[in-house]
Design a protein around this motif. Structure first.
Motif, PDB file in Angstrom:
ATOM      1  N   LEU A  99       0.975  -1.289   0.129  1.00  0.00           N
ATOM      2  CA  LEU A  99       0.322   0.066   0.047  1.00  0.00           C
ATOM      3  C   LEU A  99       0.916   1.372   0.000  1.00  0.00           C
ATOM      4  N   ALA A 100       1.770   1.240   0.838  1.00  0.00           N
ATOM      5  CA  ALA A 100       2.625   2.256   1.057  1.00  0.00           C
ATOM      6  C   ALA A 100       3.309   2.460  -0.352  1.00  0.00           C
ATOM      7  N   LEU A 101       3.937   1.559  -1.158  1.00  0.00           N
ATOM      8  CA  LEU A 101       4.692   1.645  -2.302  1.00  0.00           C
ATOM      9  C   LEU A 101       3.580   2.152  -3.539  1.00  0.00           C
ATOM     10  N   ARG A 102       2.457   1.901  -3.380  1.00  0.00           N
ATOM     11  CA  ARG A 102       1.347   2.228  -4.499  1.00  0.00           C
ATOM     12  C   ARG A 102       1.100   3.788  -4.153  1.00  0.00           C
ATOM     13  N   LEU A 103       1.084   4.203  -2.878  1.00  0.00           N
ATOM     14  CA  LEU A 103       0.878   5.795  -2.710  1.00  0.00           C
ATOM     15  C   LEU A 103       2.274   6.537  -2.935  1.00  0.00           C
ATOM     16  N   ALA A 104       3.346   5.834  -2.772  1.00  0.00           N
ATOM     17  CA  ALA A 104       4.563   6.492  -3.081  1.00  0.00           C
ATOM     18  C   ALA A 104       4.749   6.752  -4.510  1.00  0.00           C
ATOM     19  N   VAL A 105       4.197   5.874  -5.438  1.00  0.00           N
ATOM     20  CA  VAL A 105       4.280   5.917  -6.809  1.00  0.00           C
ATOM     21  C   VAL A 105       3.150   6.877  -7.533  1.00  0.00           C
ATOM     22  N   HIS A 106       1.860   6.751  -7.021  1.00  0.00           N
ATOM     23  CA  HIS A 106       0.666   7.134  -7.680  1.00  0.00           C
ATOM     24  C   HIS A 106       0.403   8.415  -7.057  1.00  0.00           C
ATOM     25  N   ARG A 107       0.562   8.712  -5.698  1.00  0.00           N
ATOM     26  CA  ARG A 107       0.369  10.168  -5.026  1.00  0.00           C
ATOM     27  C   ARG A 107       1.625  10.503  -4.099  1.00  0.00           C
ATOM     28  N   PRO A 108       2.695  10.945  -4.851  1.00  0.00           N
ATOM     29  CA  PRO A 108       3.879  11.073  -4.230  1.00  0.00           C
ATOM     30  C   PRO A 108       3.725  12.603  -3.395  1.00  0.00           C
ATOM     31  N   SER A 109       2.944  13.182  -3.763  1.00  0.00           N
ATOM     32  CA  SER A 109       2.598  14.648  -2.991  1.00  0.00           C
ATOM     33  C   SER A 109       2.219  14.308  -1.400  1.00  0.00           C
ATOM     34  N   ARG A 110       1.734  13.060  -1.251  1.00  0.00           N
ATOM     35  CA  ARG A 110       1.245  12.675  -0.022  1.00  0.00           C
ATOM     36  C   ARG A 110       2.346  12.026   0.893  1.00  0.00           C
ATOM     37  N   VAL A 111       3.651  11.600   0.058  1.00  0.00           N
ATOM     38  CA  VAL A 111       4.419  10.706   0.949  1.00  0.00           C
ATOM     39  C   VAL A 111       5.683  11.521   1.081  1.00  0.00           C
ATOM     40  N   ARG A 112       5.989  12.076   2.332  1.00  0.00           N
ATOM     41  CA  ARG A 112       7.349  12.500   2.796  1.00  0.00           C
ATOM     42  C   ARG A 112       8.444  11.590   2.753  1.00  0.00           C
TER      43      ARG A 112
END
Length: 267
Positions: A99-112
């Motif tokens: 889940l974290a990997l998906r967010l880092a790729v598709h929603r990078p603005s959310r992942v510091r």
């Protein structure tokens, strides 16, 4: 105390504890908030948020056709929006790492920053190491929990896990005691056959500080997958710790130490 968040008519439980650096940290398949609390370091000035994904912990299932890694990731985003959370450290264990990997790729603005602990996926959907979950899920869908457990215990997969990865076997055997066994079986089959929905090329574009945690003696959460992810992500650091099946107290202590050190660099 757990709180409740509703999305698409589904009540989802979450834990929001502490104050300071926001860290969204997710559990593995069949896990819950307690799995995260067990290995998350006691750090001041850190806010830890864990959503219990659909059908896990005390969260509702919702429509079975919506049980997917993509849906779970959207649920996390919706909760973060509801809480007014900005960019956060995002991580998790096993499915939580996907889940974290998906967010880092598709929603990078959310992942510091990113934490991938004991990853079970790289980019491929339905990897071979997730087959034991699919087998358990299929048995639960077709048999009573008691018969399903007997069939699983007599299988070659269970024998291999007993010999090489007893912690994996123990976790899987616990699934036969879950309420709503048919629904839970469908959840296992759906997620075991899913993937993070990212390519290796996309993983290479991740530019935030990244910690990857892995260990041996585990056929589901293979150290090789942790090594691959650490190699694909340019700023990643790999932390190799003692396996749970080898010495649980050391696993927990070393997991917490690796994560604490990483969070300290961000603070």
């Amino acid at each position: 105390m757990k709180k409740t968040f509703s999305r698409e008519g589904v009540d989802l439980a979450y834990r929001d504890v502490g104050d300071g650096l926001p860290v969204i940290f997710q559990h593995g398949l069949g896990g819950d908030e307690a799995q995260v609390a067990d290995v998350f370091p006691d750090r001041p000035q850190t806010r830890r948020l864990t959503l219990e994904c659909r059908g896990q912990g005390v969260s509702g299932y919702g429509p079975v056709e919506r049980l997917s890694i993509a849906t779970f990731a959207h649920d996390i985003e919706a909760l973060a929006d509801d809480l007014g959370l900005g960019a956060a450290v995002v991580g998790g264990i096993s499915m939580g790492a996907a889940l974290a990997l998906r967010l880092a790729v598709h929603r990078p603005s959310r992942v510091r920053a990113l934490v991938l602990a004991r990853p079970a996926w790289v980019s491929e959907a339905a990897p071979a190491n997730m087959k034991p979950y699919a087998v358990v899920g299929d048995l639960l869908m077709r048999h009573s929990p008691e018969k399903a457990r007997r069939l699983f215990d007599d299988s070659t997969i269970a024998a291999e896990l007993a010999r090489l990865a007893p912690d994996n076997l123990s976790s899987l055997q616990g699934f036969f005691n879950r309420p709503d066994p048919v629904l839970f079986g469908r959840l296992l089959v759906a997620i075991a056959g899913d993937g993070p929905g990212v390519s290796e090329a996309e993983i290479r574009t991740i530019a935030v500080p990244t910690l990857v945690i892995g260990h041996g003696q585990d056929l589901v959460h293979r150290l090789a997958d942790a090594q691959v992810l650490a190699g694909l992500i340019p700023p990643a650091r790999l932390c190799t710790i003692t396996a749970k099946s080898q010495y649980r107290a050391a696993y927990r202590r070393e997991f917490r130490a690796c994560l604490s050190e990483f969070l300290e660099t961000l603070a």
